[in-house]
Every structure is written in C-alpha cells, then in structure tokens.
Design a protein around this motif. Structure first.
Motif, short mmCIF file in Angstrom:
data_model
loop_
_atom_site.label_atom_id
_atom_site.label_comp_id
_atom_site.label_asym_id
_atom_site.label_seq_id
_atom_site.Cartn_x
_atom_site.Cartn_y
_atom_site.Cartn_z
N ALA A 1 75.61 50.66 100.69
CA ALA A 1 75.99 50.95 99.31
C ALA A 1 76.16 52.47 99.13
O ALA A 1 77.04 53.01 98.36
CB ALA A 1 74.59 50.51 98.36
N ALA A 2 75.50 53.32 99.89
CA ALA A 2 75.60 54.85 99.89
C ALA A 2 77.15 55.02 100.41
O ALA A 2 77.83 55.94 99.84
CB ALA A 2 74.86 55.50 100.62
N ILE B 1 82.87 41.84 92.86
CA ILE B 1 81.98 40.85 92.69
C ILE B 1 80.91 41.46 91.68
O ILE B 1 80.37 42.46 91.60
CB ILE B 1 81.41 40.61 94.11
N ILE B 2 80.84 40.11 90.46
CA ILE B 2 79.62 40.84 89.35
C ILE B 2 78.47 39.80 89.80
O ILE B 2 78.60 38.70 90.00
CB ILE B 2 80.27 40.30 88.05
N LEU B 3 77.45 40.55 89.81
CA LEU B 3 75.99 39.90 89.93
C LEU B 3 75.34 40.01 88.66
O LEU B 3 75.34 40.89 88.02
CB LEU B 3 75.21 40.50 91.22
N ALA C 1 73.18 34.26 93.18
CA ALA C 1 74.33 34.63 92.99
C ALA C 1 75.15 35.19 94.27
O ALA C 1 76.48 34.96 94.38
CB ALA C 1 74.32 35.45 91.75
N VAL C 2 74.60 36.00 94.99
CA VAL C 2 75.11 36.37 96.30
C VAL C 2 75.88 35.46 97.19
O VAL C 2 76.71 35.27 97.71
CB VAL C 2 74.35 37.55 97.17
N LEU C 3 74.86 34.41 97.11
CA LEU C 3 74.96 33.27 98.19
C LEU C 3 76.25 32.55 97.68
O LEU C 3 77.29 32.09 98.53
CB LEU C 3 73.70 32.09 98.10
N GLU D 1 77.10 46.47 94.33
CA GLU D 1 76.69 45.57 93.30
C GLU D 1 75.12 45.20 93.29
O GLU D 1 74.76 45.26 92.16
CB GLU D 1 77.52 44.57 93.10
N PHE D 2 74.80 44.87 94.35
CA PHE D 2 73.10 44.26 94.37
C PHE D 2 72.35 45.61 93.92
O PHE D 2 71.49 45.27 93.09
CB PHE D 2 73.14 43.60 95.64
N GLU D 3 72.64 46.68 94.59
CA GLU D 3 71.63 47.88 94.08
C GLU D 3 72.03 48.26 92.84
O GLU D 3 70.94 48.67 92.10
CB GLU D 3 72.36 48.92 95.33
#
Ligand code: KG4
Ligand code: ZN
Length: 385
Positions: free
Chosen positions: A235-236, A247-249, A269-271, A291-293
C-alpha cells in the motif's frame, strides 16, 4: 518510592519475550528503564503453516524461554554464576510445575542451581488473553522462577499491556476519561478508561480482528504470513507511485449507531474481486492493498471519532500490532490534530507488537497500586479487560 527491577514474561501468541525493567514511582508518576530485553519471534516457523498453531507455539516457547531469560538477565548485568541451595522439596514442587512443559525442567534445573539469585523484586507474566498452551509455558516458567527465588509472581492481562505501553516514556501522561483502540491479530476493541486500571470495552469486532483481516487478505494475495507488514508495504508503494485503485471494497458498519466493527466482509469482497481477475499482477496486488488499507483505516477512524465524542475523551491510546502500520498511525495523528485538546499516545513501533516490556509495565503499575498477589495463576485464553 525506591526503584525495583521487574522481570516481564510474554508468551501469549507467537513471540517469546523476556525483559528486565527498572521501575519506580507510583501510578501517577511512574518511571521506567529497560535494562534487558530479549525477544524471539516464531513467525518464520509459523509462516510455513500460514498461521499460528497453538501446540507448535508452545513447543517453541518452551525451547526458547530459558535462553532468552539468560540473555535478558545478562543484558541487565544480573546473570552471575554461583550455587543456589534449594531443598529437595522445593525442587520437587518446581518439577511438578514444569511437568506439563516436558523439556523445560532439565534446562531450568541446570540454570537455577548454578545461578545467583538476581536482584529482582517482581515477576509479571501474561495470563491471557491468548493461546492457552502458549500462555501456560510463560506461567509455569514464571511460577517456577518465583518459587526458586522467592519472588512474587503477578499475572498480567496482555491487552492491559498494550494499553499501558506508551507509559514507557515518562513524559507521557494519561488524562481521563481516556479511550484506547486496541488492534492486533486477535483483538479489535475500543476501551473506555475512566480512571487508572478501570476498563470498559465499549466496542469490539463482531467477526475478524483487524490484524486477522490483514493476514487473511495477504493470504488471498499469496503474500507471506504475517500479512500486515506485507500489505502495508504494498500500500505504501501504491501511495508513493500515486496508484489509484480500480477495485472498491466495502466499509462495513461505518455508519452503524454502535461502536462495533466487522472486517470479514472486506476480506470476502477481496476474494470475489480476485475471482474476476484472471491474472493477479503485482499492480493489482498494490491496488487491493491500498484499497484495503484505506477501507480499514476509514472504519477505524470513524468509530474512534464517534467514541471520542460520545465519552468526551481527553486522551486516545493506540495499541496492538496493527498500530505498527504507518498509514494508520499517520491518519490517527491527523485525527488528533483535528481535535486540538486530544492527547494521542502511540507506542513506538517495537513496543506496538507483542513484547515483554509492556507486560512488566502493566504488572508493575498493578502491583504498586493494588499490592495484591494471587495464590494461583491460570491461563485464560479469553481474558477480557
Ligand atoms: O499485537 P500483535 O503483535 O499480536 C497479537 O496480540 O495479535 O499483532 C499481530 C498482528 C498481525 O495480524 C500482523 O499482521 C499485524 O499485527 N501487523 C500489522 C503490521 N505489522 C503487524 N498490520 C498492519 N500493518 C503493519 N505494518
Ligand atoms: Zn498483542
């Protein structure tokens, strides 16, 4: 009050940690100095299984706890060779205590009979929450040491250790009411602290803990265990390269009226997102990590804000392994800047993940405040604050 040396022992999960902490002062004005600190992380061992197996963790703790203790005592200049006279009766008792940690007794006996009793006044050991077989290693070891050296042994709550860890630096003061957000591999909790050592859990996860979600998403992305640092690195990179995510979570429970959390939906949702992508490139991984972070951080910030306002908290304490995450730290610093009056206490990175220093701090503060040592100590896997 004069200073005392405290031996801290932590074996609740996959870190075996021992420290010697010099502590002085009462709860309103404590001062700490680390004299010796030794930690062995089992991550490399658990990596191959993709998670922590309690019996593997137990075996590793039993193997490493004695050398780590010698190391920490050595650092603190408290390791002196010499003869310790113990009655046969006492040795039998010690043997009985260590019986369930099969291989530990012989090395313990060899050590204890050939070492001078160190200048330690208190032993504090994590009694929960955590993996019970793992917790027992630390508890049995602590009790055996306490018996051999005639030192009181105080069981300590691991989560309280996370809460109190920022007090390592004496300039840090807690103003009440305070709020703690504890985010680790096993916990996600908002804790109201009305006064010293008085805790009330006011929000918690209904399914996965934040760290668990990091670890599970990392696994979906074929990243090694533990996943938190891996996701945060990706993510960094994404942020540095100004990647935007296609991708929208979801942000589960963002607007729910309570202070609870839910993270398993993000992982699901990631799956599903991954199922639609035939070739998961490094770039896709970066997008998902970003997006997860973002999703996790947004929910953590929103719920913390809600709790701060509801209880008019003056101090916010962050704790738990996930606080090692640079983006989450940064966003909470912004949040506290927005609330001019709010004090933010975050332990340094090394003190965010599991360690023995926080256990020694929490144990010492309980000891000097309550002066109570229980008769027996039991591992309590689900111990709460
Ligand atoms: O507090 P901790 O060391 O152990 C528990 O008591 O659970 O927390 C471990 C958790 C793991 O889930 C790990 O993936 C997560 O903390 N973690 C991180 C980071 N470093 C460790 N999560 C996100 N970003 C990180 N940089
Ligand atoms: Zn922890």
């Amino acid at each position: 009050m004069s200073s005392m040396k405290v031996l801290g022992i932590e074996t609740s999960c996959d870190e075996t940690a021992i420290c010697v902490l010099e502590a002085e002062g009462d709860i309103n004005n404590p001062q700490f100095k680390i004299l010796g600190n030794a930690l062995f992380s089992q991550v490399k061992i658990h990596e191959q299984y993709g998670g922590v197996f309690p019996m593997v963790a137990k075996r590793e703790h039993a193997k490493n706890i004695m050398p780590l203790t010698k190391h920490a005592l050595g650092n603190a200049k408290l390791l002196t060779a010499g003869k310790l006279e113990l009655s046969a009766e006492k040795l039998e008792k010690i043997k009985a205590i260590l019986e369930r940690e099969q291989d530990l007794y012989p090395v313990f006996e060899e050590f204890i009979l050939n070492t001078v009793k160190p200048d330690i006044e208190l032993i504090t050991v994590t009694s929960g929450p955590g993996l019970e077989p793992a917790l027992w290693v630390g508890i049995s070891f602590a009790r055996a040491l306490g018996l051999a050296w005639d030192i009181p042994v105080l069981p300590t709550n691991h989560m309280e250790g996370h809460v109190l860890s920022p007090l390592l630096h004496s300039q840090e003061k807690i103003e009440f009411p305070a709020l703690a957000l504890l985010i680790s591999g096993g916990h996600t909790e908002l804790v109201l602290i009305k006064n010293w050592l008085e805790y009330e859990v006011i929000g918690r996860t209904r399914d996965d803990a934040v760290g668990e979600a990091f670890d599970k998403v990392a696994r979906l992305l074929s990243l090694p265990y533990p996943g938190g640092p891996e996701i945060s690195r990706l993510a960094a990179d994404a942020r540095a390269e100004k990647v935007t995510s296609s991708i929208i979570l979801p942000r589960p429970m963002l607007k729910s009226p309570d202070l609870d959390f839910s993270f398993s939906g993000i992982k699901t949702a990631v799956l599903y997102a991954l199922k639609k992508i035939p070739d998961v490139s490094e770039n896709i991984k970066k997008e998902i990590a970003l997006e997860f972070e973002n999703a996790v951080t947004e929910v953590l910030i929103a719920k913390t804000k809600k709790a701060l306002e509801l209880y008019n908290a003056k101090t916010l304490i962050l704790g738990g392994g996930v606080i090692a995450n640079a983006y989450i730290r940064q966003e909470f610093k912004k949040l506290s800047a927005d609330y001019g009056e709010l004090k933010l206490l975050i332990p340094e990175i090394a003190m965010s993940t599991d360690n023995a220093v926080m256990i020694a701090i929490a144990g010492y503060l309980n000891y000097v405040t309550k002066h109570a040592i229980p008769e027996t100590i039991k591992a309590q896997g689900n111990l709460s604050l």
